[in-house]
Design a protein around this motif. Sequence first.
Motif, PDB file in Angstrom:
ATOM      1  N   MET A 137       0.831  -1.203   0.000  1.00  0.00           N
ATOM      2  CA  MET A 137       0.000   0.000   0.000  1.00  0.00           C
ATOM      3  C   MET A 137       0.863   1.249   0.000  1.00  0.00           C
ATOM      4  N   SER A 138       1.953   1.223   0.769  1.00  0.00           N
ATOM      5  CA  SER A 138       2.857   2.368   0.813  1.00  0.00           C
ATOM      6  C   SER A 138       3.526   2.599  -0.533  1.00  0.00           C
ATOM      7  N   VAL A 139       4.014   1.495  -1.148  1.00  0.00           N
ATOM      8  CA  VAL A 139       4.671   1.613  -2.454  1.00  0.00           C
ATOM      9  C   VAL A 139       3.677   2.063  -3.516  1.00  0.00           C
ATOM     10  N   THR A 140       2.440   1.557  -3.442  1.00  0.00           N
ATOM     11  CA  THR A 140       1.418   1.959  -4.410  1.00  0.00           C
ATOM     12  C   THR A 140       1.161   3.454  -4.326  1.00  0.00           C
ATOM     13  N   TRP A 141       0.993   3.954  -3.116  1.00  0.00           N
ATOM     14  CA  TRP A 141       0.731   5.382  -2.943  1.00  0.00           C
ATOM     15  C   TRP A 141       1.915   6.218  -3.441  1.00  0.00           C
ATOM     16  N   GLN A 142       3.116   5.810  -3.089  1.00  0.00           N
ATOM     17  CA  GLN A 142       4.290   6.571  -3.505  1.00  0.00           C
ATOM     18  C   GLN A 142       4.467   6.563  -5.024  1.00  0.00           C
ATOM     19  N   SER A 143       4.241   5.398  -5.659  1.00  0.00           N
ATOM     20  CA  SER A 143       4.434   5.302  -7.106  1.00  0.00           C
ATOM     21  C   SER A 143       3.379   6.096  -7.870  1.00  0.00           C
ATOM     22  N   VAL A 144       2.114   6.010  -7.433  1.00  0.00           N
ATOM     23  CA  VAL A 144       1.057   6.786  -8.097  1.00  0.00           C
ATOM     24  C   VAL A 144       1.303   8.278  -7.916  1.00  0.00           C
ATOM     25  N   LYS A 145       1.699   8.669  -6.725  1.00  0.00           N
ATOM     26  CA  LYS A 145       2.020  10.071  -6.460  1.00  0.00           C
ATOM     27  C   LYS A 145       3.161  10.537  -7.356  1.00  0.00           C
ATOM     28  N   TRP A 146       4.153   9.689  -7.532  1.00  0.00           N
ATOM     29  CA  TRP A 146       5.307  10.034  -8.384  1.00  0.00           C
ATOM     30  C   TRP A 146       4.892  10.170  -9.849  1.00  0.00           C
ATOM     31  N   ILE A 147       4.015   9.266 -10.313  1.00  0.00           N
ATOM     32  CA  ILE A 147       3.527   9.348 -11.693  1.00  0.00           C
ATOM     33  C   ILE A 147       2.866  10.698 -11.939  1.00  0.00           C
ATOM     34  N   PHE A 148       2.035  11.144 -10.985  1.00  0.00           N
ATOM     35  CA  PHE A 148       1.371  12.440 -11.141  1.00  0.00           C
ATOM     36  C   PHE A 148       2.375  13.593 -11.058  1.00  0.00           C
ATOM     37  N   GLN A 149       3.395  13.462 -10.229  1.00  0.00           N
ATOM     38  CA  GLN A 149       4.408  14.509 -10.138  1.00  0.00           C
ATOM     39  C   GLN A 149       5.159  14.669 -11.461  1.00  0.00           C
ATOM     40  N   VAL A 150       5.498  13.537 -12.076  1.00  0.00           N
ATOM     41  CA  VAL A 150       6.206  13.596 -13.354  1.00  0.00           C
ATOM     42  C   VAL A 150       5.321  14.211 -14.430  1.00  0.00           C
ATOM     43  N   ASN A 151       4.064  13.761 -14.495  1.00  0.00           N
ATOM     44  CA  ASN A 151       3.159  14.329 -15.496  1.00  0.00           C
ATOM     45  C   ASN A 151       2.887  15.807 -15.237  1.00  0.00           C
ATOM     46  N   ARG A 152       2.865  16.206 -13.961  1.00  0.00           N
ATOM     47  CA  ARG A 152       2.706  17.633 -13.659  1.00  0.00           C
ATOM     48  C   ARG A 152       3.907  18.426 -14.165  1.00  0.00           C
ATOM     49  N   ALA A 153       5.103  17.822 -14.041  1.00  0.00           N
ATOM     50  CA  ALA A 153       6.289  18.483 -14.593  1.00  0.00           C
ATOM     51  C   ALA A 153       6.180  18.620 -16.106  1.00  0.00           C
ATOM     52  N   PHE A 154       5.667  17.580 -16.768  1.00  0.00           N
ATOM     53  CA  PHE A 154       5.463  17.658 -18.210  1.00  0.00           C
ATOM     54  C   PHE A 154       4.474  18.766 -18.568  1.00  0.00           C
TER      55      PHE A 154
END
Length: 580
Positions: free
Chosen positions: A4-21
Amino acid sequence: MKLMSVTWQSVKWIFQVNRAFFTVRPWTTLALILSIAIERFASILAAFLPLKVILLAGSDGVPRYFRFFLEPDDKGPWIIGLSAGAIGFFILTLVMERCTKQLAEAGSAEVLQGANEIAVASRAREETQGYFSRFGGVIADGVMAVAMLLLLGIINPLLFSVIVALFLVQYGLAAIVVSTGDSVHPQGLYRVLVRDLSSFLTVCSSLNFLAAFFVLLVPFLIGQDGNLLFAILSILLLRQLFSAVSGSVNTISALWKKKPQINPMIFRDHTIKSQERTVNKAVRVLFEKSARETNAAQELRSQGIEMDDMESEWQDSSLGKIFLFHLTGKIEGEKSRLQQMVFPLGQLHLVEHEEFLFKYISRMELKAPALLASYSRGPFRCNIYQYGNSISSREWKSAGPQLLEHCWSAEPPQELVRAFHTSRATLANRLTLDVLARITVALDHQKEKDTYNKFIDLWPDVCERVSRIPLFIYNPKLNMENVVRDQGEYYIMTWGEWTLEPIGANTPKWMPIQSLEEVLDRVRNMRNFNADQLCLQDVLLAKKFRELEFYIQRENYKSAIHIMGSIVRDFSRIKTVEAL
C-alpha cells in the motif's frame, strides 16, 4: 502494509512527473494523453458497432433490445449509419495510433529538454520518447479504466460491484504476500509478484473475466429479462478495462524500478546516483562473514570433509559477475586453502557448461581443481574448490606454456566432440563468406581489394586445412589471475567458458616460436600424431585464422585485412613446399 505504501508513492510520483510535463509543455502533454484515450475509446466502438450491425441486420424486424430507441421503419438507415460509424471509428483508431507516435516523437525531447537540458543531451531520443509516451499512457489508461468502471456501474450495477470486489480481494492478497515475503530469497507467489508481475496480472484478468461472464450469463439462464445488447457492450468494456488496468500497473511497476534514472531527466533538483544491484544486496545479506563460514563448513561436512578453524575472506574477482571467497583452515590437521565461487542466476550457465565438460573428461586431465562441495544458497549456486597460492608474473612465464601444452595434449573424447558439434561450430565453420563480407566496407585501396580477393580465392582450401587440424579443449580463462599453484602443481580454476578449437587457435602472443616448436613435439608424442597430422605451419595458420575472426568480430577491419595478407603469403608458401 508495504504494498500500500509503495502503491501510494508510485502513483504520487507518476502524477508529479506528469505535472512536470504539463508545466513545461502543457498542450503537447495534454494532446498525447487525449490521443491515447481517444484511441482506446475508438477501439471499443470499432469492435462494438459491427456486432450491433450484425444483430440488427440478421434479425426479423427490430430486436426487443433495440426498440427503446429504434423504430422498424428506421432499420435500414440505422444499419447504414452504424456500418459507416464502425468504419469511421476503425479509421479513427489508426489515426490516433499514428498521432500518438508522432506526438511522442515530436514532444518527448522538447518536453524533457525543457525539464533538464543536460540530462536529455546525454540520452538517446528513443529513450526520452519512450518515457514521455509511457507516463502519458498511464494517465490515459487510468482515465479509461475509471470511465469504463462508471459506465459498467450504470449498465449493470451488480457487475460493477463484483468487479470492484475482485479488484480489492486480489490487491489485498498481493499486499499480504508482499508484506510477509522474503525479498532476499523470494518464493512462491511473492516470487511471481516481484519477478513476473505480468503473469500474475494476466491470471487475475482471466479470473475476473470469467467471473464477470458468469454474472452476465446468469440472467439469461434463469429466465430473467437480460439485455443482450448491454451484455455484449459489457464484455467489450471488461476487456478494455482489464487491459487498461494490467497495462497501467505493469507500466507503473517498470517505471518505478527506473525511478533513480528517470528523476534526473525530469527534475532539476535530482542528480544521477549509482544504485547497488539487487544481486549485490542479496550477496551482502546471504554471505555475511559468519553466515558464509557456517554454511560452507556444513556443506563440506556433508561431503565428509571437516575443516577446523575456518575463516572466510572476500576475494576480489577477475571473473566478472562471479563472487569469490577465500577459505582457510585445517583439514586433517594440515593447513588448507579453498575457494568458494558464488554464481548468481545470470551466471548459472557457466556451472552447467563446466559440469557438462567433466561428464566426459576427468578434472585432473585438464588441470582443473577438485570440486569439494556444490550447493544452493538462496538464488545463488555455490561451488567450493581446492585452492592454492596465486602465482607471480615471473612464475607465469613458465606456468603458462606448461598449462597450454597440457591442454593441447589432452585429447577431447569423441562423445564430447559429437555433443559439441550438435550445438556449436568450430573455427573453420564459423568464418563463413558472409562473415568475411563485412570487411568489404574497409577496402579503401586497390591493394586491400587485391588482398581480400586473393584470400577469398584461397578460402575453401584454407578452411579445409584448418578443419583437419586436431581439436583441443580451449579455456579462454587460461591466464595468470585464474591459475594457482598447490603442492607443486598448477591448476586452472574455472572451465565454464570452454570450447573446442583447432590446436594453435588462441595461441598467446607471449609464446615464442622456439618454445612453440618444443611444445608441439611433446604434444605430437602425447597424442600420437605425426608431422603430417600436426605441423608448426598448421598451428600458426590456426592462430592467424582465429585472429582474423577476432578482428572481424570487433570491427577492426584494417587489422583483419592485414591478417588476410599474412595468411595468403603463408598458405602460398605451404602449397609451394607441398608441391615440391
